[in-house]
Design an enzyme around this catalytic site. Structure first.
Site, mmCIF file in Angstrom:
data_model
loop_
_atom_site.group_PDB
_atom_site.id
_atom_site.type_symbol
_atom_site.label_atom_id
_atom_site.label_comp_id
_atom_site.label_asym_id
_atom_site.label_seq_id
_atom_site.Cartn_x
_atom_site.Cartn_y
_atom_site.Cartn_z
ATOM 1 N N GLY A 43 0.824 -1.212 0.000
ATOM 2 C CA GLY A 43 0.000 0.000 0.000
ATOM 3 C C GLY A 43 0.854 1.257 0.000
ATOM 4 O O GLY A 43 0.459 2.282 0.538
ATOM 5 N N ASN A 45 1.416 3.338 -2.184
ATOM 6 C CA ASN A 45 1.057 4.356 -3.179
ATOM 7 C C ASN A 45 0.308 5.550 -2.596
ATOM 8 O O ASN A 45 0.101 6.550 -3.266
ATOM 9 C CB ASN A 45 0.227 3.735 -4.302
ATOM 10 C CG ASN A 45 -1.092 3.207 -3.775
ATOM 11 O OD1 ASN A 45 -1.131 2.625 -2.700
ATOM 12 N ND2 ASN A 45 -2.173 3.428 -4.479
ATOM 13 N N ILE A 48 -0.111 7.059 4.551
ATOM 14 C CA ILE A 48 1.099 6.857 5.336
ATOM 15 C C ILE A 48 2.043 5.861 4.667
ATOM 16 O O ILE A 48 3.249 5.934 4.861
ATOM 17 C CB ILE A 48 0.798 6.434 6.797
ATOM 18 C CG1 ILE A 48 0.045 5.131 6.854
ATOM 19 C CG2 ILE A 48 0.017 7.499 7.521
ATOM 20 C CD1 ILE A 48 -0.212 4.685 8.274
ATOM 21 N N GLY A 49 1.512 4.974 3.842
ATOM 22 C CA GLY A 49 2.372 4.037 3.112
ATOM 23 C C GLY A 49 3.290 4.794 2.166
ATOM 24 O O GLY A 49 4.486 4.498 2.063
ATOM 25 N N SER A 172 -3.816 -0.978 14.569
ATOM 26 C CA SER A 172 -4.553 0.222 14.920
ATOM 27 C C SER A 172 -5.089 0.103 16.328
ATOM 28 O O SER A 172 -5.313 -0.994 16.840
ATOM 29 C CB SER A 172 -5.721 0.401 13.962
ATOM 30 O OG SER A 172 -6.646 1.314 14.494
ATOM 31 N N TYR A 202 -13.347 -4.792 11.393
ATOM 32 C CA TYR A 202 -12.090 -4.044 11.297
ATOM 33 C C TYR A 202 -11.277 -4.242 12.577
ATOM 34 O O TYR A 202 -10.079 -4.528 12.529
ATOM 35 C CB TYR A 202 -12.384 -2.556 11.084
ATOM 36 C CG TYR A 202 -11.139 -1.704 11.010
ATOM 37 C CD1 TYR A 202 -10.338 -1.723 9.875
ATOM 38 C CD2 TYR A 202 -10.768 -0.901 12.069
ATOM 39 C CE1 TYR A 202 -9.190 -0.954 9.804
ATOM 40 C CE2 TYR A 202 -9.617 -0.118 12.010
ATOM 41 C CZ TYR A 202 -8.829 -0.155 10.882
ATOM 42 O OH TYR A 202 -7.692 0.606 10.830
#
Ligand SMILES: *[C@@H]1O[C@H](CO)[C@@H](O)[C@H](O)[C@H]1NC(C)=O
Ligand SMILES: *[C@@H]1O[C@H](CO)[C@@H](O)[C@H](O)[C@H]1NC(C)=O
Length: 319
Positions: A43, A45, A48-49, A172, A202
């Site tokens: 991720g 792109n 935070i990635g 998280s 999640y």
């Protein structure tokens, strides 16, 4: 008059919270260079990635952006190259919601790369619909847990041969919503469209991330490969943007959220800080170690989840 006082008090209060947020958000202080090192950021792109990948590229690492969308991946790659002047940045296609994609991504890496120093499991999603993946697993569980689980395991031989190396898992605070794990309901087998809760799923996926870090630490002792997980903070990025309520909440909270750059700091800290070279199986926030929820420290639960995950992704251990 009353109203004015009320507004002033509220404003002051909000301002103080804002100052507090900005002051306590940890920043990675290490200036360590990564020339000759290879890192993968899933991720990478956006959000935070992207900030993580850019920082590691600026330190001279060979950076592989593993993401789903080719257009966005290639754009991010070009942006990082021009921002850092490091040409050794690459895009490779990876869709964590497909076990086949994970396998071919890993095969490809094992063919083209001689080493892997840091794996950043950053990609995650929030708010997937109540749907199964092509592998018959719950979509969100697969993108956030089973996919990264398989990826990490397939890349372990390379991480081990490159030791000392690190795995960084973006979890998280939301893992607290995960509560307990019901193994007969891992893929929401007991849920219907009405009882399915995006929040809860999640939370469970994020709890799984921490538990897997705990169990992997046990398995990796003595190999020189470390694994830690983290809460990046509440970030004003695209995650959950397709959920209308989330958009509203994010809008109201934006001033108190971290920017993507701030949110990437703990990840970067875990990836590079020299003082963490022997630290493993821990959970961090704002560049500091903190305790995750009770469930997330349950080693028995971690072991069981590992076995169950191994079975569900049909992992054949060869080493
Ligand atoms: C990939 O990203 C581009 C640009 O944001 C978007 O237009 C396109 O629809 C995306 N493709 C897929 C398959 O999601
Ligand atoms: C986290 O780490 C473990 C191994 O440490 C891995 O199996 C798990 O799926 C990882 N993924 C994420 C996104 O946390």
């Amino acid at each position: 008059m009353f109203l004015l006082a009320f507004l002033i008090i509220n404003f002051t209060f909000a301002f103080l919270i804002w100052v507090y947020c900005k002051l306590t958000c940890g920043v990675c202080r290490s200036s360590r260079h990564l020339v000759g090192k290879t890192v993968i950021v899933t991720g990478g792109n956006g959000g935070i990635g992207y900030e993580t990948a850019k920082d590691l590229a600026a330190r001279g690492a060979r950076v592989i952006l593993a993401c789903r969308n080719e257009t966005r991946g290639l754009t991010a790659k070009d942006q990082i190259i021009s921002a850092t002047g490091n040409p050794d940045v690459h895009y490779r296609h990876l869709d964590l919601a497909s076990l086949e994609s994970v396998r071919s991504f890993a095969d490809n890496i094992l063919k083209t790369d001689k080493r892997l120093d840091v794996l950043v499991n950053n990609a995650g999603c929030y708010g997937s619909k109540f749907e199964k993946s092509e592998d018959g697993l719950l979509l969100e569980m697969q993108s956030n847990h089973f996919g990264p689980f398989l990826l990490t395991n397939l890349l372990l031989p390379l991480l081990k041969s490159s030791a000392p190396s690190r795995i960084v898992n973006v979890s998280s605070y939301g893992h607290n919503m995960g509560g307990v794990i019901d193994f007969d309901n891992l893929n929401a087998e007991k849920e219907t469209k009405e009882t399915y809760s995006q929040f809860k799923v999640y939370g469970i996926t994020k709890l799984c991330n921490i538990l897997m870090t705990v169990e992997l630490e046990r398995r990796l002792r003595g190999t020189g490969v470390t694994t830690n997980s983290l809460h990046p903070g509440v970030i004003a990025t695209g995650i959950g943007a397709h959920v209308r309520l989330m958009r509203l909440i994010v809008f109201l909270l934006t001033p108190f959220c971290k920017t993507a750059w701030e949110g990437a700091q703990t990840t970067i800290h875990l990836a590079v800080a020299p003082e963490l070279s022997d630290v493993s199986g821990r959970y961090f926030r704002d560049c500091r170690e903190v305790k995750p929820s009770k469930a997330a420290q349950d080693t028995e639960l971690a072991r069981r989840l590992w076995d169950e995950s191994e079975r569900l992704v049909e992992l054949q251990i060869t080493t």
